[in-house]
Design a protein around this motif. Structure first.
Motif, mmCIF file in Angstrom:
data_model
loop_
_atom_site.group_PDB
_atom_site.id
_atom_site.type_symbol
_atom_site.label_atom_id
_atom_site.label_comp_id
_atom_site.label_asym_id
_atom_site.label_seq_id
_atom_site.Cartn_x
_atom_site.Cartn_y
_atom_site.Cartn_z
ATOM 1 N N VAL A 1 31.607 38.732 43.897
ATOM 2 C CA VAL A 1 32.313 38.951 42.803
ATOM 3 C C VAL A 1 32.832 37.703 42.320
ATOM 4 O O VAL A 1 33.367 37.638 41.161
ATOM 5 C CB VAL A 1 33.277 40.021 43.015
ATOM 6 N N LYS A 2 32.736 36.504 43.060
ATOM 7 C CA LYS A 2 33.365 35.317 42.533
ATOM 8 C C LYS A 2 32.665 34.841 41.184
ATOM 9 O O LYS A 2 31.635 34.836 40.766
ATOM 10 C CB LYS A 2 33.015 34.224 43.561
ATOM 11 N N GLY B 1 26.214 44.260 32.714
ATOM 12 C CA GLY B 1 26.618 43.201 32.018
ATOM 13 C C GLY B 1 28.018 43.350 31.078
ATOM 14 O O GLY B 1 28.604 42.413 30.534
ATOM 15 N N GLY B 2 28.400 44.540 31.253
ATOM 16 C CA GLY B 2 29.519 45.103 30.610
ATOM 17 C C GLY B 2 30.880 44.976 31.520
ATOM 18 O O GLY B 2 30.874 44.242 32.490
ATOM 19 N N SER B 3 31.952 45.030 31.021
ATOM 20 C CA SER B 3 33.492 44.792 31.447
ATOM 21 C C SER B 3 34.107 46.043 31.679
ATOM 22 O O SER B 3 34.226 46.710 30.885
ATOM 23 C CB SER B 3 34.138 43.582 30.443
ATOM 24 N N LEU B 4 34.966 45.808 32.694
ATOM 25 C CA LEU B 4 36.243 47.116 32.944
ATOM 26 C C LEU B 4 37.301 46.241 33.377
ATOM 27 O O LEU B 4 37.245 45.273 33.928
ATOM 28 C CB LEU B 4 35.649 48.106 33.784
ATOM 29 N N THR B 5 38.526 46.684 33.003
ATOM 30 C CA THR B 5 39.696 46.210 33.539
ATOM 31 C C THR B 5 40.493 47.541 34.382
ATOM 32 O O THR B 5 40.725 48.397 33.830
ATOM 33 C CB THR B 5 40.719 45.685 32.667
ATOM 34 N N ASN C 1 54.807 44.311 41.160
ATOM 35 C CA ASN C 1 54.047 45.089 41.868
ATOM 36 C C ASN C 1 52.770 45.818 40.925
ATOM 37 O O ASN C 1 52.481 47.219 41.440
ATOM 38 C CB ASN C 1 54.500 46.076 42.854
ATOM 39 N N THR C 2 52.586 45.494 39.895
ATOM 40 C CA THR C 2 51.472 45.898 39.140
ATOM 41 C C THR C 2 50.239 44.616 39.294
ATOM 42 O O THR C 2 50.802 43.709 38.933
ATOM 43 C CB THR C 2 52.037 46.219 37.781
ATOM 44 N N ILE C 3 49.092 45.028 39.460
ATOM 45 C CA ILE C 3 48.169 44.240 39.654
ATOM 46 C C ILE C 3 46.968 44.584 38.596
ATOM 47 O O ILE C 3 46.822 45.782 38.211
ATOM 48 C CB ILE C 3 47.652 43.855 40.972
ATOM 49 N N ARG C 4 46.082 43.692 38.272
ATOM 50 C CA ARG C 4 44.878 44.096 37.461
ATOM 51 C C ARG C 4 43.779 43.410 38.135
ATOM 52 O O ARG C 4 43.681 42.486 38.661
ATOM 53 C CB ARG C 4 45.116 43.781 35.900
ATOM 54 N N LEU C 5 42.554 44.000 37.724
ATOM 55 C CA LEU C 5 41.537 43.448 38.136
ATOM 56 C C LEU C 5 40.420 43.574 36.878
ATOM 57 O O LEU C 5 40.002 44.439 36.289
ATOM 58 C CB LEU C 5 40.622 44.228 39.455
ATOM 59 N N GLN C 6 40.155 42.267 36.315
ATOM 60 C CA GLN C 6 39.558 42.160 35.260
ATOM 61 C C GLN C 6 37.963 41.917 35.828
ATOM 62 O O GLN C 6 37.612 41.150 36.557
ATOM 63 C CB GLN C 6 39.736 40.913 34.403
ATOM 64 N N MET C 7 37.003 42.710 35.496
ATOM 65 C CA MET C 7 35.380 42.702 36.160
ATOM 66 C C MET C 7 34.588 42.361 34.805
ATOM 67 O O MET C 7 34.548 43.336 33.729
ATOM 68 C CB MET C 7 35.300 44.189 36.713
ATOM 69 N N ASN C 8 34.109 41.488 34.970
ATOM 70 C CA ASN C 8 33.090 41.020 33.702
ATOM 71 C C ASN C 8 31.539 40.984 34.490
ATOM 72 O O ASN C 8 31.313 40.720 35.618
ATOM 73 C CB ASN C 8 33.563 39.719 33.239
ATOM 74 N N ASN C 9 30.501 41.138 33.324
ATOM 75 C CA ASN C 9 29.253 40.942 33.874
ATOM 76 C C ASN C 9 28.904 41.990 35.189
ATOM 77 O O ASN C 9 28.527 41.631 36.084
ATOM 78 C CB ASN C 9 28.976 39.448 34.406
ATOM 79 N N LEU C 10 29.315 43.290 34.968
ATOM 80 C CA LEU C 10 29.113 44.205 35.959
ATOM 81 C C LEU C 10 27.678 44.587 36.159
ATOM 82 O O LEU C 10 26.934 44.374 35.338
ATOM 83 C CB LEU C 10 29.957 45.332 35.422
ATOM 84 N N LYS C 11 27.245 44.539 37.707
ATOM 85 C CA LYS C 11 26.077 44.816 38.031
ATOM 86 C C LYS C 11 26.074 46.086 38.509
ATOM 87 O O LYS C 11 27.052 46.842 38.991
ATOM 88 C CB LYS C 11 25.607 43.826 39.122
#
Length: 122
Positions: A63-64, A15-19, A76-86
């Protein structure tokens, strides 16, 4: 010389998040197709999120609605916001770039980073 550096991994509870962040320096194309792929122990590598040169984004179904890939002002910098992690998101996450989006989709990466560990566990 091209350098790809990922950062932002770690351990979180379900349920946590990471970027995650990825900076690719030295690329001649400042809007390269880029993406995040992951590999868990015993599993095949999978491209979970990708972004085209025109900033269209694509995600695997699992992951949608939870993950968001974005390109930053430094193109050329990208981020991946990840919410509700399983727990099944646990893997080493790798950033990659390719000269064309087709090559990115088929895993023919031109450049990639060393990876960052994401662990989701209670």
């Amino acid at each position: 010389q091209v350098h790809v550096v990922e950062s932002g991994g770690g351990s979180v509870q379900p349920g946590g998040s990471l970027t995650l962040s990825c900076a690719a320096s030295g690329l001649t194309d400042n809007r390269s197709p880029m993406g995040w792929h992951r590999q868990a122990p015993g599993e095949e590598r999978e491209l979970v999120a990708s972004i085209t040169s025109s900033d269209s984004t694509f995600y695997i179904d699992r992951v949608k609605g939870r993950f968001t890939i974005s390109r930053q002002e430094d193109k050329n910098t990208i981020r991946l916001q990840m919410n509700n992690l399983k727990p099944n998101d646990t893997a080493v996450y790798y950033c990659a770039s390719a000269s064309t989006y087709a090559r990115l989709l088929t895993g023919e990466y031109d450049y990639g980073g060393q990876g960052t560990q994401v662990t989701v566990s209670s």
